[in-house]
Each structure stands twice: as C-alpha cells, then as structure tokens.
Write an enzyme that holds these catalytic residues in place. Structure first.
Site, mmCIF file in Angstrom:
data_model
loop_
_atom_site.group_PDB
_atom_site.id
_atom_site.type_symbol
_atom_site.label_atom_id
_atom_site.label_comp_id
_atom_site.label_asym_id
_atom_site.label_seq_id
_atom_site.Cartn_x
_atom_site.Cartn_y
_atom_site.Cartn_z
ATOM 1 C CG HIS A 177 -2.131 -0.829 1.041
ATOM 2 N ND1 HIS A 177 -3.085 -0.572 0.089
ATOM 3 C CD2 HIS A 177 -2.544 -1.951 1.686
ATOM 4 C CE1 HIS A 177 -4.042 -1.492 0.163
ATOM 5 N NE2 HIS A 177 -3.730 -2.333 1.115
ATOM 6 C CE LYS A 201 -12.530 7.809 1.647
ATOM 7 N NZ LYS A 201 -13.795 7.356 1.172
#
Length: 929
Positions: free
Chosen positions: A155, A588
């Site tokens: 990532h 999120k």
C-alpha cells in the site's frame, strides 16, 4: 564533535532507559559530524536553530516561535531546504533504530534476570493454559484446527527505499554488537567506523524513488522480509513452542502442526489497481517459489557440510542407507558418509524441482541429475528419514538443529513460499458475468434482475457443467483481462500447488449474488467443478467494508448458508467460511468510534449465524497501520474481539510502513509473530463473556455513543459545505499522489470526491498534517451528548468508567485513541489550516476540529481517570518525546514548501523537498498509514 541534541525537557529518565539515551546521542553526534563535513558548519547550526524553535512552539504554542520559524524557513535556499529536510528525516530514522535496539535490549534483560513473564509471550500463555486441568487437551485441539496468518499487503504508505532500509539494518546490527559484547578498543573503533560509514552512506544515498513503484517492485520489496525474518524466525518460533510444551508435558507433548503461515496480497490484489495483470500474478508466484527453493538448497548444502558422520563411528537406519544409495554423489571421499551423500541427493532433487518450475539455479550446480520432487511432501519425507535416523542412533542434538528448522520451513512454506490472495471489486464481477450471460444468449439483462432473480440465475449456471465462456466469441477488454487472471490462477494451482492461491476476496460485498458471481467465474476456468459432489478449489471470501455493509453482513451470510448448493461447495472446503472485515473504509465512512463498534457488532452477529448453520468461522481483519485504519497493538486487539469470534482461526493484514517496523529486524519480527500466536490462543481458550448480564447495558450504551459519533463525523466530513476544499488545501493529499510510494492510484476512479478517495491516502494525509482526525474525531461529542441527555450525568459517567475497567473492547478502543491523540499536534495542524485560501471556511472547520480535540481529550481523561495522554504507556510516551523534536520541524518546513508550490514555484527542487518531508514525517510517526 557535533551533536544533534536530544532535549529531555522536564522529565527524568530512569536508569533502564540510559542505554537508549546513549545510543541516540551517539547516532546524533555521528550524524552531526556528517552534516558538518558534507554541508558545512552554517547548515548544521541552522538545523539546530530550527529544532530548538520548533520545540518551543510545540511546548508553548508561542506565536513568536512560529514567526521565527516562518522567517527562517522562508529564507532557506533550495540546497538548504533539501539539507534540512534530509537531516531531520534521517535523525528521526536513527532514533527509531535506537528505539528498536532498546526494545530488544530490555527484553533480553528481562529474560536474563528471570523476570515475571510478559503478556504476549508464549511462555506465559502456555503457563496460563496448562495450569488448568484439561488445558493440555484443549491446547492440542487448538493446534490441530488453528490457522494464524499475517498477510503482507502493498500500500502507498511504505515510503522507505530498500537501499535506505539496508543501511538502517546495518546500523542496528552494529548497535546490537555494542550492546551484547564487551568490545576491545580496536573492536570498538571498528564498530564506530562501521556506524560512521553507514551514516555517511545514508546521507549520500537518494531518499526518494525517481520513478513510481511498479507492482513487480512491490513484489521484490515484499520478499525481502522473508530474508530478514520469516524463513529463519518462523521455524525457530515453532521450535520454541514445541520445546516449551515438552517442558510442561514431557513425553506427551505433541508435535505442533504448522498453523502459523504467512500470506500475501502483493501481486494478487487487483481491486482498483490496473497494473495487476495475469503476468504480474504469475511473476509474484514464480519469484516466491524461486526464493524458497533457493533457500532450501542453501540450507541443505550447509547441513550436508555439517553432517560428516561416518558409518565406522555411527549406525544409520535402513531408510537413510537407501536415500544415500540413490544419491548421484559417487565421490570416494564420502563413501562412508551416508548423511552427506543423502543430502547431496536431496540437493540435486531440489535443483531439479527448481528447474522444472522454471527457475534459474542461483546456488551451486548439483553433482548429477536427479528426479524432481512431485511436491513439498516428498521433500519433507526425505528430511524425516534423515531426522529419524539421527534420533535413532544417538545423534539427537543434531536432529534438533538446523535440519529441524529446515523441515519446519518446508512444511510452512512448501514450494510456493506464501499463499497469495486474489482480490477484485464486486462491480467488476457483475460486469463480467453480465457480459458472459448476454454474449452467450442466456440472459440479456442480468444487471436489471432483482436480487432473487440473480441468485436463481447464478445457481442454475454454477451447478451446470456447461460453460458460458466460448473461444468463438469476442469480449470487452475488462472481461478478457479478468478471465486471463482467472485462467492463470488455474495454471498456477496446477503448477505450484493449490496452497499457492487459496483465497479469492470480493471487495464491496453487499449481496449474496456478489458471492455467487465470483463462484460462477471460478467455474468457468475450472476452479469450481460442477460435478455431483461439487468441488471448490479455493476459498471465496466476502469483504464487508462500509458501515452499511457491516450492518448487513450477517443477513447476507445467513441467506448464503441457506442455499443447499453453496453448502455443498463449502463442504469441499472443510465447512469453513472466511469473512473479511474492512477497517479502513468503514472508518472513512463513519468515523473511528462508529466503525469500531459496527465491526464488533458484525463479528458478534456473524458468530451467531455461523453457530446456527454449524459452519466454521474464520475472520480476516483488514487492518491498516494507523489506528484510523484498524491499527494498534495486535495482542490487545485480538483479546478485545467478541467472545467466540476468534476460535483458533484468524488472518490479519500487515500494511504499509508497519511491515518494515515489525519484520525487518528478526528479533522484533519473531516477537511480533509470537504475540500474534499467543493472543489467538488466549482469545480462543481463555476468552469468555465475562460481562454476562451487563452485556445488554454496555451494548446499548455503545450503540448510543456510536450513533452520536456517527452524526458528528458525518456532519463534518460529508455534510459541511466546502469540507473537500479544506481537506485538499490543509493536507498534502495532492502532493502525496505524486510521491512514488506505491503502484496503486490514490482514488478508485477519476474524482475529487472524498467518497471515491481510497482510505489509505485519506488517513495518510491527516497523519502527515498531524490532525489525525480518523483516529479520534467524534468521540468527545458522542460522550458529551450521552452525558448531558437522558438522566443523571454523574451516573452515566460512572457507567462509562465501569465499562472501561471491565470490558476489553472499551479498553482497547480508548487506548488506541489515547495514542492517536498523543501524536496529534493541534498547533501544527493549525499551521496547515492556514494554507486554506478561504479564511471563513478555514476558521469554521479548524475551529470545529480544535474544539472536538479538546472535548475528546477532556472526556478521555474523565472516563479513564488519567490526567495526561499515554499515562499508562510510558514507553510509547517516551518514544514520542524522543521523536517529536525531529518530526515537528519537517512539518513546519513542509508547510512553507506547500505555500511555495501552490503559489507557482513548482520546480523540481521544491517538489523533491515536499516529498522528502512527507517521507520523513511518515517514517518518524511509524504508523502513519
């Protein structure tokens, strides 16, 4: 001599921390000398001045200090800007190295002193289990069904170049040498020269990548951790567990099955990453296989050199004689050394196996031809012949040495090294299935069907041996690409074993049809065989990510398990279903507190559904490095899971820079693996619902808090006009997109909407600007609303305090938030806010962030009884104190650079300096993404 100072402030250092302080001073002095030598005295003095001013601003929020910083940083030349950024980045990294060495030092000190066993150690865990009657039987049962798997993922928060990491490892080795050996004056001088050499090389090495990482680069980087840690330390951990069991249980101690295995997504995760193709996936498997076979050959050669036992001095088993007899080794000098001859034969077979799988032989050539192994089981069989012969003929200590570790490695890593997961988004599956139906004339409007109609249609096709895919029809590029990947998966399983590609993960699962669509595609390439008793050759793993998906996951699994045909497929996989839960997107979507509660509820509800249908549950936790993406200490996190949700089976992602901090040092790596195993054992065998009748009250309270936090978070992030502008101007999100730190695009599609932004850069951006709202925002408002509404506030606070005392979930939740609040710096965040061009918008939104931070700290103290952040974690508090003087200046410098860049000064030097500061802050924070 020059020294970059370590400011101790007004706190005292206990004697146990003096070695750390000495190492930081030593490395600081050497870096200071390097700076003077390479950049001159004036640059060194400038860096010291910036550091001192940043400390004053940090402690006192002194406006004069801020103004001085602005003046100094604004006047920096291009060369000076880069030098300052690199200096603070490197000192932060050196401080991290000293911390890691100190952790190893303290652990060794405790072990040598025979101190009380620490939580997370296997020794303490086994003591706890085996002290109870019947504990041994429970432990054996656990090992027989367990699976514990950390899964490495690539990532875009892993900012370190491998070249930099190699120098850091060299520095760590030299510090360890100073710690563990009494050096002569010459040895000490050589040691210091080695440190200076590495630090000088660091300074003269480019910190940033000149090009964006490709997926193949990520594969290569991921494999380094097998060299550093996994190949050597995983077998040693198994040996420690078995030896500890033998000490407790004597001859009744079992041989522990290989339940701890390393997984990977690197090269198989194509959700939103167009660069993961069928060829890339094949490259990942080939490189993994080549690495592990090369390792086996190297170990086999070394063991063969060691086992020089002669038949005139020892007896050997008949099986060992036969193994030696078929070896291609015919050297007269080894005629009476059957172990060596046998191992030379094993080496030759490994070399033939490697060649058969398409690898070049990196080790020495075999002495002659041999038959390749059919699979790793045959290799293990040969090793067992050697080990059994040693044990039977008075060579037990030799059997317990390197060959024992090699045998365990072969069992854990096979000929594929790590199990590679495939992942794709459910929307892509729907597109491909719809096209296959339409092109084959079976269903012209699949996307328009209801869910019930889709399930019926899919089950009909899955259970039919007739393929939808035709070589005579043409398909869109998306469909062709997906089919190529799946066809390659079939080839990989046939070539390297089914363990090489055991899992298929479906991102954004929101219905039963999402799961069945993947099953249909697997059938089309032969990974699902539609016969009378259907066979599924890999696990289909739904991933539930958003708040809505988490709330609906138990109903989806209930409906799925009610389908008789799917249950037949599940039977072919041992009646175990894996479910992945996403921490990043849920956070999120709904904020820190709400996401954690919805994850806890989802696990609780899934546990009940799986018990109802008598299906084994394995949870895969998609945790990131930072708390905003599910990070935090693994031991506490696993113990805080709902009762019954672990049950011996757990997989956990290891992401971003956390991989380096956990697994680049072998000693720390083994400790992290040990902690993961210990926590899983305790959560399975010692975990129980100690809350009993208090559960309903606690759950109702958490539901109320989560709803309040959800409202506060959503109101700020998704309902406040202009918030997207504030986010993009007050964080370096746009600049992060240009930093060459990952192959994956920052957004799933071309869009400026926060909804479309990946959770990783979302959290990373808030970490770099030090506001860190994904790790705490909404908690203060939630508690305040709960306290002020609905009865006695005092009693409600007492209830929260009781929950914190008695409930591991609440303890872990607040402990993780405590860490994030301590790393948050509202003063620095306020300076980033000044980058927002709309003054009214800036004041409104930052005012709310600052007020919520104060409110969250206030209520955290009220619930925990603490009076300062990290009060019960002095080690981490010390670590942050040590690092802050070198992270803060990077933030201040970055703010000035962002001003220049956004004002039109977009030259390469400014961009490079911005990227250096991003790199430095991320490395200093250690769990920023």
């Amino acid at each position: 001599m020059s020294t970059l100072s370590v400011d101790s402030g007004k706190y005292s250092i206990e004697d146990k921390d003096l070695p750390l302080r000495e190492n930081i001073r030593l490395l600081g002095r050497m870096l200071g000398d390097t700076l003077r030598e390479q950049e001159g005295d004036s640059t060194f003095e400038l860096i010291e001045s910036i550091r001192q001013t940043a400390i004053r601003f940090h402690r006192e929020q002194d406006p004069k200090a801020r103004d001085k910083l602005d003046i100094v940083l604004n006047q920096l030349s291009s060369r000076g800007t880069v030098a300052v950024a690199r200096a603070f980045s490197y000192f932060s990294q050196l401080s991290n190295i000293a911390e890691d060495v100190h952790h190893n030092h303290r652990r060794r000190t405790h072990l040598c002193a025979g101190s009380v066993l620490q939580d997370g150690s296997m020794a303490l865990t086994l003591d706890r289990i085996l002290s109870d009657e019947g504990g041994a039987a429970l432990l054996i049962e656990f090992f027989n069904k367990a699976l514990v798997s950390p899964v490495l993922t690539a990532h875009p928060t892993e900012v370190q170049r491998r070249s930099i990491l190699n120098y850091q490892l060299a520095i760590a080795r030299l510090l360890n040498e100073r710690d563990r050996m009494q050096l002569t004056p010459d040895e000490l001088r050589n040691n210091e020269e080695g440190l200076r050499c590495s630090i000088q090389a660091l300074w003269q090495t480019r910190m940033l990548r000149s090009e964006r990482l490709s997926v193949n680069d990520e594969i290569k980087n991921g494999l380094t951790y097998y060299h550093y840690t996994f190949l050597a330390e995983v077998p040693r951990l198994y040996a420690e567990i078995e030896d500890s069991l033998a000490n407790h249980m004597g001859e009744n101690a079992p041989r522990v099955p290989s339940f701890l295995r390393i997984g990977s997504w690197i090269g198989g995760d194509r959700d939103g990453n167009p660069f993961v193709t069928h060829q890339v996936m094949l490259n990942a498997i080939e490189r993994q296989s080549a690495l592990v076979l090369d390792f086996y050959m190297g170990e086999t050669h070394q063991i063969g050199q060691m086992l020089s036992l002669a038949t005139r001095l020892v007896d050997v088993s008949d099986e060992l004689e036969k193994l030696a007899a078929i070896s291609p080794d015919r050297a007269a000098s080894r005629a009476d050394e059957p172990y060596r001859r046998a191992l030379i034969g094993v080496y030759a077979r490994l070399a033939a196996t490697s060649q058969k799988l398409g690898h070049a032989i990196a080790q020495r050539r075999p002495v002659g031809p041999a038959q390749p192994y059919t699979d790793s089981v045959e290799f293990i069989h040969d090793l067992d012949i050697i080990i059994n012969s040693l044990n039977q003929h008075k060579s037990g200590w030799l059997a317990r040495g390197a060959i024992r570790h090699l045998r365990r490695a072969a069992e854990v890593f096979g000929f594929h090294l790590a199990s590679l997961d495939m992942r794709q988004h459910s929307n892509i599956h729907e597109h491909v299935v719809s096209e296959l139906f339409k092109s084959g004339g079976h269903q012209n409007n699949y996307s328009g069907l209801t869910e019930i109609e889709r399930v019926e249609c899919l089950l009909t096709e899955i259970s039919s041996p007739r393929p939808l895919l035709s070589p005579y029809l043409s398909y869109s590029e998306i469909t062709q690409s997906e089919l190529r990947v799946l066809q390659m998966a079939t080839e990989i399983q046939g070539r390297f074993s089914r363990d090489a590609l055991p899992n298929y993960i479906i991102s954004k699962t929101s219905s039963v049809s999402d799961i069945l669509e993947a099953a249909l595609l697997l059938k089309e390439v032969g990974l699902l065989q539609a016969i009378e008793q259907p066979l599924l050759h890999l696990n289909i793993v739904p991933l539930f990510e958003t708040i809505t998906d988490l709330r609906g996951c138990s109903a989806i699994m209930d409906a799925l398990f009610s389908l008789p045909y799917y249950r037949k497929l599940l039977d072919s996989r041992g009646n175990v279903q894996e479910v992945m839960l996403g921490y990043s997107d849920s956070n999120k979507d709904g904020g820190f507190l709400t996401a954690n509660w919805e994850l806890y509820k989802a696990e609780t509800e899934l546990t009940g559904i799986f018990i109802k249908h008598k299906v084994g549950l394995r949870l895969f936790h998609g945790r990131g490095g930072t708390v905003g993406r599910g990070g935090g200490p693994s031991y506490q996190a696993i113990l805080a899971q709902p009762p019954g949700s672990v049950n011996g089976q757990i997989r956990i992602t290891e992401q971003g820079e956390v991989i380096g901090s956990k697994y680049s040092d072998p000693e720390i790596g083994r400790r992290n693996l040990e902690t993961l195993v210990a926590a899983t054992i305790e959560a399975t065998l010692l975990g129980s619902n100690t809350l009993e009748k208090l559960t309903d009250n606690y759950y109702q309270t958490m539901e109320s808090l989560a709803n309040n936090a959800f409202s506060a978070y959503r109101n700020l992030v998704y309902e406040t006009p202009g918030f997207e502008q504030y986010f993009r101007e007050s964080t370096p999100i746009s600049e992060i997109a240009g930093l060459h730190i990952g192959s994956r695009p920052p957004s799933r599609k071309q869009s400026d909407l926060i909804e479309d932004l990946r959770a990783i850069p979302w959290v990373f951006s808030w970490s770099v600007n030090r506001a860190m709202i994904p790790g705490w925002y909404g908690f203060g408002s939630a508690v305040e609303t709960f306290i002020q509404h609905g009865g006695s506030g005092e009693k409600r606070l007492e209830l929260l305090q009781e929950m914190h005392r008695t409930w591991p979930f609440m303890q872990t939740l607040l402990s993780n938030m405590d860490m994030v609040l301590a790393k948050t710096d509202i003063g620095i965040a306020s300076r980033y806010a000044e980058l927002v061009t709309d003054v009214k918008l800036r004041e409104e939104i930052f005012g709310r962030i600052r007020a919520e931070w104060n409110c969250s700290v206030k209520w955290l103290f009220a619930v925990t009884g603490h009076t300062e952040l990290l009060q019960d974690n002095p080690t981490l508090s010390r670590s942050i104190r040590n690092r802050t003087p070198y992270i803060d200046p990077l933030n201040h410098l970055q703010i000035e650079l962002l001003r220049r860049y956004r004002s039109g000064d977009a030259g390469d030097t400014v961009k490079r300096a911005i990227h250096l500061t991003i790199n430095g802050v991320a490395a200093g924070l250690r769990n920023s993404g």
